[in-house]
Design a protein around this motif. Structure first.
Motif, PDB file in Angstrom:
ATOM      1  N   PRO A   8     -12.750   2.614 -32.337  1.00 42.03           N
ATOM      2  CA  PRO A   8     -12.588   1.437 -33.207  1.00 42.03           C
ATOM      3  C   PRO A   8     -11.179   1.336 -33.792  1.00 42.03           C
ATOM      4  O   PRO A   8     -10.503   2.349 -33.989  1.00 42.03           O
ATOM      5  CB  PRO A   8     -13.612   1.679 -34.325  1.00 42.03           C
ATOM      6  CG  PRO A   8     -14.579   2.664 -33.768  1.00 42.03           C
ATOM      7  CD  PRO A   8     -13.804   3.506 -32.803  1.00 42.03           C
ATOM      8  N   ALA A   9     -10.771   0.107 -34.065  1.00 40.85           N
ATOM      9  CA  ALA A   9      -9.483  -0.189 -34.718  1.00 40.85           C
ATOM     10  C   ALA A   9      -8.295   0.385 -33.955  1.00 40.85           C
ATOM     11  O   ALA A   9      -7.304   0.798 -34.548  1.00 40.85           O
ATOM     12  CB  ALA A   9      -9.487   0.306 -36.161  1.00 40.85           C
ATOM     13  N   CYS A  10      -8.379   0.373 -32.648  1.00 37.26           N
ATOM     14  CA  CYS A  10      -7.326   0.923 -31.789  1.00 37.26           C
ATOM     15  C   CYS A  10      -6.509  -0.242 -31.229  1.00 37.26           C
ATOM     16  O   CYS A  10      -7.005  -1.021 -30.417  1.00 37.26           O
ATOM     17  CB  CYS A  10      -7.973   1.738 -30.677  1.00 37.26           C
ATOM     18  SG  CYS A  10      -6.870   2.227 -29.344  1.00 37.26           S
ATOM     19  N   VAL A  11      -5.265  -0.343 -31.658  1.00 38.63           N
ATOM     20  CA  VAL A  11      -4.394  -1.442 -31.235  1.00 38.63           C
ATOM     21  C   VAL A  11      -4.159  -1.407 -29.728  1.00 38.63           C
ATOM     22  O   VAL A  11      -4.212  -2.444 -29.051  1.00 38.63           O
ATOM     23  CB  VAL A  11      -3.059  -1.399 -32.009  1.00 38.63           C
ATOM     24  CG1 VAL A  11      -2.096  -2.438 -31.487  1.00 38.63           C
ATOM     25  CG2 VAL A  11      -3.312  -1.581 -33.495  1.00 38.63           C
ATOM     26  N   GLN A  12      -3.906  -0.233 -29.179  1.00 36.88           N
ATOM     27  CA  GLN A  12      -3.670  -0.130 -27.741  1.00 36.88           C
ATOM     28  C   GLN A  12      -4.933  -0.469 -26.945  1.00 36.88           C
ATOM     29  O   GLN A  12      -4.842  -1.025 -25.851  1.00 36.88           O
ATOM     30  CB  GLN A  12      -3.179   1.265 -27.378  1.00 36.88           C
ATOM     31  CG  GLN A  12      -1.772   1.532 -27.862  1.00 36.88           C
ATOM     32  CD  GLN A  12      -1.205   2.804 -27.261  1.00 36.88           C
ATOM     33  OE1 GLN A  12      -1.616   3.267 -26.209  1.00 36.88           O
ATOM     34  NE2 GLN A  12      -0.230   3.371 -27.948  1.00 36.88           N
ATOM     35  N   CYS A  13      -6.091  -0.163 -27.511  1.00 43.76           N
ATOM     36  CA  CYS A  13      -7.348  -0.502 -26.844  1.00 43.76           C
ATOM     37  C   CYS A  13      -7.502  -2.018 -26.773  1.00 43.76           C
ATOM     38  O   CYS A  13      -7.832  -2.567 -25.716  1.00 43.76           O
ATOM     39  CB  CYS A  13      -8.531   0.115 -27.587  1.00 43.76           C
ATOM     40  SG  CYS A  13      -8.462   1.917 -27.693  1.00 43.76           S
ATOM     41  N   ARG A  18      -7.379  -7.193 -23.659  1.00 47.50           N
ATOM     42  CA  ARG A  18      -6.781  -8.515 -23.443  1.00 47.50           C
ATOM     43  C   ARG A  18      -6.092  -8.620 -22.090  1.00 47.50           C
ATOM     44  O   ARG A  18      -6.194  -9.635 -21.400  1.00 47.50           O
ATOM     45  CB  ARG A  18      -5.806  -8.844 -24.569  1.00 47.50           C
ATOM     46  CG  ARG A  18      -6.510  -9.129 -25.873  1.00 47.50           C
ATOM     47  CD  ARG A  18      -5.539  -9.459 -26.972  1.00 47.50           C
ATOM     48  NE  ARG A  18      -6.258  -9.703 -28.220  1.00 47.50           N
ATOM     49  CZ  ARG A  18      -5.742  -9.585 -29.411  1.00 47.50           C
ATOM     50  NH1 ARG A  18      -4.476  -9.232 -29.555  1.00 47.50           N
ATOM     51  NH2 ARG A  18      -6.470  -9.813 -30.490  1.00 47.50           N
ATOM     52  N   ALA A  19      -5.384  -7.568 -21.711  1.00 44.26           N
ATOM     53  CA  ALA A  19      -4.687  -7.583 -20.421  1.00 44.26           C
ATOM     54  C   ALA A  19      -5.697  -7.592 -19.264  1.00 44.26           C
ATOM     55  O   ALA A  19      -5.513  -8.315 -18.285  1.00 44.26           O
ATOM     56  CB  ALA A  19      -3.751  -6.384 -20.303  1.00 44.26           C
ATOM     57  N   GLN A  50      -5.490  10.545 -25.934  1.00 47.50           N
ATOM     58  CA  GLN A  50      -5.043   9.284 -26.516  1.00 47.50           C
ATOM     59  C   GLN A  50      -5.922   8.169 -25.972  1.00 47.50           C
ATOM     60  O   GLN A  50      -6.229   8.131 -24.781  1.00 47.50           O
ATOM     61  CB  GLN A  50      -3.584   9.019 -26.130  1.00 47.50           C
ATOM     62  CG  GLN A  50      -3.069   7.669 -26.553  1.00 47.50           C
ATOM     63  CD  GLN A  50      -1.675   7.387 -25.993  1.00 47.50           C
ATOM     64  OE1 GLN A  50      -1.031   8.261 -25.427  1.00 47.50           O
ATOM     65  NE2 GLN A  50      -1.220   6.171 -26.143  1.00 47.50           N
ATOM     66  N   ALA A  51      -6.334   7.276 -26.855  1.00 47.77           N
ATOM     67  CA  ALA A  51      -7.108   6.117 -26.418  1.00 47.77           C
ATOM     68  C   ALA A  51      -6.167   4.938 -26.221  1.00 47.77           C
ATOM     69  O   ALA A  51      -5.121   4.883 -26.856  1.00 47.77           O
ATOM     70  CB  ALA A  51      -8.167   5.775 -27.461  1.00 47.77           C
ATOM     71  N   PRO A  52      -6.537   4.040 -25.352  1.00 46.40           N
ATOM     72  CA  PRO A  52      -7.714   4.068 -24.490  1.00 46.40           C
ATOM     73  C   PRO A  52      -7.476   4.917 -23.247  1.00 46.40           C
ATOM     74  O   PRO A  52      -6.339   5.205 -22.886  1.00 46.40           O
ATOM     75  CB  PRO A  52      -7.866   2.596 -24.095  1.00 46.40           C
ATOM     76  CG  PRO A  52      -6.452   2.111 -24.014  1.00 46.40           C
ATOM     77  CD  PRO A  52      -5.748   2.811 -25.154  1.00 46.40           C
ATOM     78  N   VAL A  53      -8.574   5.282 -22.617  1.00 45.90           N
ATOM     79  CA  VAL A  53      -8.513   5.862 -21.282  1.00 45.90           C
ATOM     80  C   VAL A  53      -9.182   4.858 -20.358  1.00 45.90           C
ATOM     81  O   VAL A  53     -10.321   4.458 -20.598  1.00 45.90           O
ATOM     82  CB  VAL A  53      -9.221   7.230 -21.216  1.00 45.90           C
ATOM     83  CG1 VAL A  53      -9.313   7.716 -19.775  1.00 45.90           C
ATOM     84  CG2 VAL A  53      -8.492   8.248 -22.075  1.00 45.90           C
ATOM     85  N   GLY A  64      -3.637   5.180 -22.654  1.00 45.02           N
ATOM     86  CA  GLY A  64      -2.703   4.322 -23.370  1.00 45.02           C
ATOM     87  C   GLY A  64      -2.678   2.918 -22.793  1.00 45.02           C
ATOM     88  O   GLY A  64      -3.306   2.627 -21.775  1.00 45.02           O
ATOM     89  N   PHE A  65      -1.971   2.033 -23.467  1.00 41.93           N
ATOM     90  CA  PHE A  65      -1.815   0.659 -22.986  1.00 41.93           C
ATOM     91  C   PHE A  65      -0.757   0.648 -21.899  1.00 41.93           C
ATOM     92  O   PHE A  65       0.411   0.922 -22.154  1.00 41.93           O
ATOM     93  CB  PHE A  65      -1.424  -0.267 -24.135  1.00 41.93           C
ATOM     94  CG  PHE A  65      -1.155  -1.672 -23.694  1.00 41.93           C
ATOM     95  CD1 PHE A  65      -2.061  -2.357 -22.908  1.00 41.93           C
ATOM     96  CD2 PHE A  65       0.013  -2.312 -24.056  1.00 41.93           C
ATOM     97  CE1 PHE A  65      -1.816  -3.662 -22.495  1.00 41.93           C
ATOM     98  CE2 PHE A  65       0.275  -3.624 -23.662  1.00 41.93           C
ATOM     99  CZ  PHE A  65      -0.647  -4.289 -22.874  1.00 41.93           C
ATOM    100  N   ARG A  66      -1.178   0.349 -20.680  1.00 43.14           N
ATOM    101  CA  ARG A  66      -0.282   0.384 -19.523  1.00 43.14           C
ATOM    102  C   ARG A  66      -0.356  -0.946 -18.777  1.00 43.14           C
ATOM    103  O   ARG A  66      -1.045  -1.072 -17.763  1.00 43.14           O
ATOM    104  CB  ARG A  66      -0.661   1.531 -18.588  1.00 43.14           C
ATOM    105  CG  ARG A  66      -0.485   2.934 -19.147  1.00 43.14           C
ATOM    106  CD  ARG A  66       0.978   3.294 -19.333  1.00 43.14           C
ATOM    107  NE  ARG A  66       1.768   3.082 -18.140  1.00 43.14           N
ATOM    108  CZ  ARG A  66       1.984   3.997 -17.204  1.00 43.14           C
ATOM    109  NH1 ARG A  66       1.479   5.201 -17.322  1.00 43.14           N
ATOM    110  NH2 ARG A  66       2.724   3.696 -16.140  1.00 43.14           N
ATOM    111  N   PRO A  67       0.350  -1.969 -19.276  1.00 41.58           N
ATOM    112  CA  PRO A  67       0.300  -3.266 -18.595  1.00 41.58           C
ATOM    113  C   PRO A  67       0.799  -3.188 -17.157  1.00 41.58           C
ATOM    114  O   PRO A  67       0.325  -3.946 -16.300  1.00 41.58           O
ATOM    115  CB  PRO A  67       1.185  -4.164 -19.454  1.00 41.58           C
ATOM    116  CG  PRO A  67       2.006  -3.248 -20.291  1.00 41.58           C
ATOM    117  CD  PRO A  67       1.215  -1.987 -20.439  1.00 41.58           C
TER     118      PRO A  67
END
Length: 83
Positions: A8-13, A18-19, A50-53, A64-67
């Motif tokens: 919860p409350a994970c910006v990268q998640c 969204r991506a 580290q989240a997300p996975v 992590g956030f990997r666009p």
């Protein structure tokens, strides 16, 4: 099906969701704060802390956030290749 191990409350998640949605990639979310087995899997088996996975399959996953990797996944899915 893509699985996003999250908390919860994970910006990268949220950015990851969204991506994935922007590319039309279906996914399910597993909250690792509510699922001890999932937390153990991503930390002990996959080695992530580290989240997300994001898990595409046994050989295609990241943390992590990997666009960049989401873009590659979308291209692979459009061409019929997911690994």
């Amino acid at each position: 099906m893509v699985i996003v191990y999250s908390k919860p409350a994970c910006v990268q998640c949220t950015a990851t969701y969204r991506a994935l949605e922007r590319h039309g990639i279906e996914y399910v979310v597993v909250d690792v704060t509510q699922n001890d087995a999932a937390l153990e899997y991503i930390s002990e088996d996959l080695g992530y802390f580290q989240a997300p996975v994001v898990l595409v399959d046994d050989n295609n996953h990241w943390s992590g956030f990997r666009p960049d990797l989401i873009d590659l996944l979308a291209k692979a899915m459009r061409s019929g290749v997911t690994a």
